[in-house]
Design an enzyme around this catalytic site. Structure first.
Site, mmCIF file in Angstrom:
data_model
loop_
_atom_site.group_PDB
_atom_site.id
_atom_site.type_symbol
_atom_site.label_atom_id
_atom_site.label_comp_id
_atom_site.label_asym_id
_atom_site.label_seq_id
_atom_site.Cartn_x
_atom_site.Cartn_y
_atom_site.Cartn_z
ATOM 1 N N TYR A 62 -0.578 -21.212 -2.807
ATOM 2 C CA TYR A 62 0.746 -21.722 -3.197
ATOM 3 C C TYR A 62 0.696 -23.209 -3.569
ATOM 4 C CZ TYR A 62 3.275 -17.574 -1.518
ATOM 5 O OH TYR A 62 3.775 -16.311 -1.353
ATOM 6 N N HIS B 299 10.771 -1.008 -4.669
ATOM 7 C CA HIS B 299 9.918 -2.171 -4.359
ATOM 8 C C HIS B 299 8.541 -2.006 -5.009
ATOM 9 C CE1 HIS B 299 8.308 -5.486 -1.810
ATOM 10 N NE2 HIS B 299 7.187 -4.791 -1.927
ATOM 11 N N GLU B 300 7.934 -0.857 -4.795
ATOM 12 C CA GLU B 300 6.586 -0.638 -5.348
ATOM 13 C C GLU B 300 6.613 -0.622 -6.874
ATOM 14 O OE1 GLU B 300 4.211 -1.130 -3.468
ATOM 15 O OE2 GLU B 300 5.337 -0.944 -1.615
ATOM 16 N N HIS C 78 6.288 -4.014 -8.304
ATOM 17 C CA HIS C 78 4.892 -4.469 -8.433
ATOM 18 C C HIS C 78 4.275 -3.868 -9.699
ATOM 19 C CE1 HIS C 78 4.532 -6.510 -4.604
ATOM 20 N NE2 HIS C 78 4.787 -5.429 -3.892
ATOM 21 N N GLU D 159 6.433 -9.965 -4.638
ATOM 22 C CA GLU D 159 7.209 -9.186 -3.665
ATOM 23 C C GLU D 159 8.693 -9.156 -4.024
ATOM 24 O OE1 GLU D 159 5.790 -7.327 -1.677
ATOM 25 O OE2 GLU D 159 3.786 -8.178 -1.819
ATOM 26 N N HIS E 97 -0.341 -5.287 7.875
ATOM 27 C CA HIS E 97 -0.723 -6.550 7.239
ATOM 28 C C HIS E 97 -1.643 -7.415 8.100
ATOM 29 C CE1 HIS E 97 2.926 -4.982 5.528
ATOM 30 N NE2 HIS E 97 2.776 -5.719 4.436
HETATM 31 O O1 X8Z Z 1 4.701 -4.133 2.998
HETATM 32 C C1 X8Z Z 1 5.720 -4.098 2.338
HETATM 33 C C2 X8Z Z 1 5.780 -3.295 1.046
HETATM 34 C C3 X8Z Z 1 4.479 -3.242 0.371
HETATM 35 S S1 X8Z Z 1 4.041 -4.743 -0.353
HETATM 36 C C4 X8Z Z 1 6.201 -1.884 1.362
HETATM 37 N N1 X8Z Z 1 6.838 -4.718 2.784
HETATM 38 C C5 X8Z Z 1 6.847 -5.464 4.047
HETATM 39 C C6 X8Z Z 1 6.642 -4.560 5.240
HETATM 40 O O2 X8Z Z 1 6.828 -3.352 5.128
HETATM 41 O O3 X8Z Z 1 6.323 -5.057 6.319
HETATM 42 C C7 X8Z Z 1 8.123 -4.783 2.106
HETATM 43 C C8 X8Z Z 1 9.025 -5.543 3.014
HETATM 44 C C9 X8Z Z 1 8.187 -6.137 4.097
HETATM 45 ZN ZN ZN Z 2 5.249 -5.362 -1.909
#
Ligand code: X8Z
Ligand code: ZN
Length: 607
Positions: free
Chosen positions: A221, A372-373, A376, A402, A503
């Site tokens: 960033y 959301h997807e 992307h 995002e 994540h």
């Molecule tokens: O991981 C995601 C997406 C994929 S980039 C489904 N999100 C975060 C999560 O689920 O923790 C979207 C919102 C927050």
């Molecule tokens: Zn995402």
């Protein structure tokens, strides 16, 4: 044809040769520009090739997880290693450093590419080759352990969707607690791996001068760790008064629902999400139960309608290969493989091969996730154009990426859109404040989770070398501080609840992206509503509006060839700011203050 990577010596020799043979009047800048161009075009070509191979192997690893399948893991490791060896090669690093020393002579696009190449090298430096290899192995293993894990509920295997279903719908606290606890079991198996990755991620990036892995990820960033932590602190502080009211409202509402005393802090298993990261399931808008409307329509319909929405804005149809190659629905119950259950979007060849990995079911949660997807995917498709070199086929920053689909997700929940698309009857008198509540329970609730819990945990993990025997204690300390959430029972260090979040394992030290994306998307939304649609931001209908599409394409088209701050200023005339989001939710604050009158707040007034 395989391209040999230019070494510094080769470049120097070439330059020298040029110098001695060119006529004296030649502009010296032209030569270095041409040299850099030739390096970059070779690099980009090879980069795409290796990226594709590595993405293909990772795709198989994530869509077909079979216990004991060493071949897939090996192939993924091999492809990753080749990609790492190239992106982190000493000659490429040296070439970039060489050209960047002549920065002033080069074009901004060349400089941006060279800087990105160096950044990419940062996580795979050849000088730390052995560590890079170990990290690749450890990452592959962690993915297998996370998504190959068999979650058991009362002795029977359950899917993530089934756990989510219980947390969304059950009023039985015993069942809820069992489901929540079952969903955290996987963490135990991941703790050693996370500890290993903590060391390996730090050590690999340190070889190129980054302080730690958190520092490395933040540098994308153009920020220091401190700057990023300050941005996160500000985001949490700005949203805090509203979050505090939502927290109080949720404690009282849920206590009544479960017929319990009002707790000081929210028990984790009371909430409609495994991590308490969004609570939109707590609200039911009368006459507008989208779950009920979507259920009979089916998962395929949701996918198709998602694409339809983007197409109506002027985006192209998805390429047929998207549907042929994606993995969009849950694996059959009797399948002999498992798949990554967390939604993701992939740009395999950095060109036309786009795919998504999901387990779509027909409900409101998946409706938002599909949009959301697809955000992307359309971002990938938009910046896959000849003006954007391969290495810059990314978002202006990760938060932009995002933001796009979440923005469309917000728009797709607003009444005028739902009525237009036949998902809600025009006669239904909806309560606008309730609709705003549902949005806040999604977009506001994510801020202290993303910019607080996740970010501070990963900051401490990498930048402060958080000891392994403090992972869970730290996790719950942060959950309580930022979210006001506590576990149903004591969670000792035999657990690793942080690692139950995808994540933490495979998208490390980047989660602030989502909080920033929520801030940004309200800025985009305000612009679209007021400047393009001339509609109330709380009640818009983007559907079919090509001007909205053109605005989004303008944001997406240059990928990472632009500086994200300048890009925002150029397109919105402002810097990143929570003002749009705060304005949007301002009416809710008044409402919540009234609803919560006489109730005890247990979170401090400020954070
Ligand atoms: O991981 C995601 C997406 C994929 S980039 C489904 N999100 C975060 C999560 O689920 O923790 C979207 C919102 C927050
Ligand atoms: Zn995402």
């Amino acid at each position: 044809m395989r391209i040999k990577i230019i070494s510094t010596a080769v470049i120097a020799a070439a330059l020298f040769a040029c110098n001695s043979t060119q006529p004296v009047e030649t502009n010296p800048n032209e030569k270095i520009i041409a040299q850099a161009d030739s390096f970059l075009s070779e690099y980009n070509q090879k980069y795409q090739e290796l990226y594709y191979q590595s993405a293909e192997a990772a795709w198989t690893l994530n869509t077909h997880i079979v216990e004991g399948d060493t071949i897939t893991a090996k192939l993924a490791e091999q492809a990753d290693s080749m990609y790492a060896a190239f992106t982190g090669s000493e000659s490429n690093i040296k070439a970039c450093q060489y050209f960047l020393a002549e920065k002033e002579a080069l074009s901004p696009l060349q400089v941006k590419q060279l800087e990105t190449i160096l950044y990419n090298a940062g996580s795979n430096p050849a000088i730390a080759g052995d560590l890079v290899q170990q990290r690749i192995k450890a990452e592959t293993k962690q993915t297998e352990l996370l998504f190959g894990f068999e979650t058991l509920l009362n002795g029977k295997p359950v899917s993530g969707n089934e756990i989510d279903g219980i947390l969304a719908n059950s009023n039985n606290l015993k069942d809820r607690q069992q489901a929540w606890e079952a969903s955290k079991e996987v963490g135990k198996n991941l703790k050693d791996g996370l500890n290993n990755l903590q060391q390996l991620r730090n050590q690999t990036v340190q070889a190129l001068g980054y302080e730690d892995y958190f520092d490395y990820q933040v540098s994308a960033y153009g920020m220091t760790k401190q700057e990023l932590m300050d941005v996160c602190k500000d985001m949490v502080a700005e949203m805090w008064p509203l979050y505090r009211e939502l927290h109080t409202w949720a404690r009282y509402t849920l206590a009544q629902k479960y017929k319990q005393e009002v707790p000081e802090m929210l028990p984790a298993h009371w909430l409609p999400n495994r991590w308490g990261q969004e609570w939109s399931g707590l609200i039911e808008i009368e006459g507008a139960d989208l779950d009920k409307t979507l259920e009979p329509k089916g998962a395929e319909w949701i996918m198709q309608q998602g694409e339809e929405f983007y197409k109506s804005l002027g985006f192209d149809a998805l390429p047929p290969s998207f549907y042929e190659k994606s993995s969009l629905y849950p694996a059959p119950k009797d399948a002999d493989y498992k798949k990554n259950s967390h939604a993701s979007a992939w740009h395999l060849d950095l060109d036309k091969d786009v795919r998504s990995l999901m387990s779509v079911e027909p409900n409101t949660r998946w409706w938002g996730t599909v949009l959301h997807e697809l955000g992307h995917i359309y971002y990938y498709m938009e910046y896959s154009n000849p003006e954007v070199p391969m290495v810059l086929r990314e978002g202006a920053n990760r938060a932009y990426h995002e933001a796009m689909g979440s923005l469309i997700g917000l728009a797709a929940m607003q009444k005028p859109f739902l009525v237009d698309r036949g998902l809600m009857s025009a006669d239904v008198e909806t309560d606008a404040t309730q609709a705003l509540m549902a949005e806040a329970l999604d977009f506001v609730v994510l801020i202290p989770w993303g910019a607080g819990v996740m970010t501070e945990f990963e900051h401490d993990l990498y930048a402060k070398n958080l000891p392994k025997d403090q992972y869970n204690q730290k996790w719950w300390e942060l959950k309580k501080k930022y979210q006001g959430i506590v576990p149903p029972t004591e969670r000792g260090e035999e657990y690793c609840d942080a690692a139950s979040k995808t994540h933490i394992n495979n998208d490390a030290a980047q989660y602030y992206d989502y909080s920033m994306s929520n801030i940004l998307l309200f800025q985009f939304h305000e612009h679209i509503a007021t400047k393009i649609l001339k509609q109330d931001p709380h009640a818009t209908n983007y559907y079919g509006n090509k001007e909205v599409g053109a605005f989004l394409k303008k944001l997406m088209h240059p990928g990472a060839t632009v500086d994200w701050r300048t890009h925002l200023k150029d397109n919105l005339g402002e810097d990143m700011s929570a003002k749009a989001m705060l304005n949007y939710f301002a009416p809710l604050m008044d409402h919540l203050k009234k609803v919560n009158e006489g109730r005890t707040h247990t979170l401090p007034e400020s954070i």
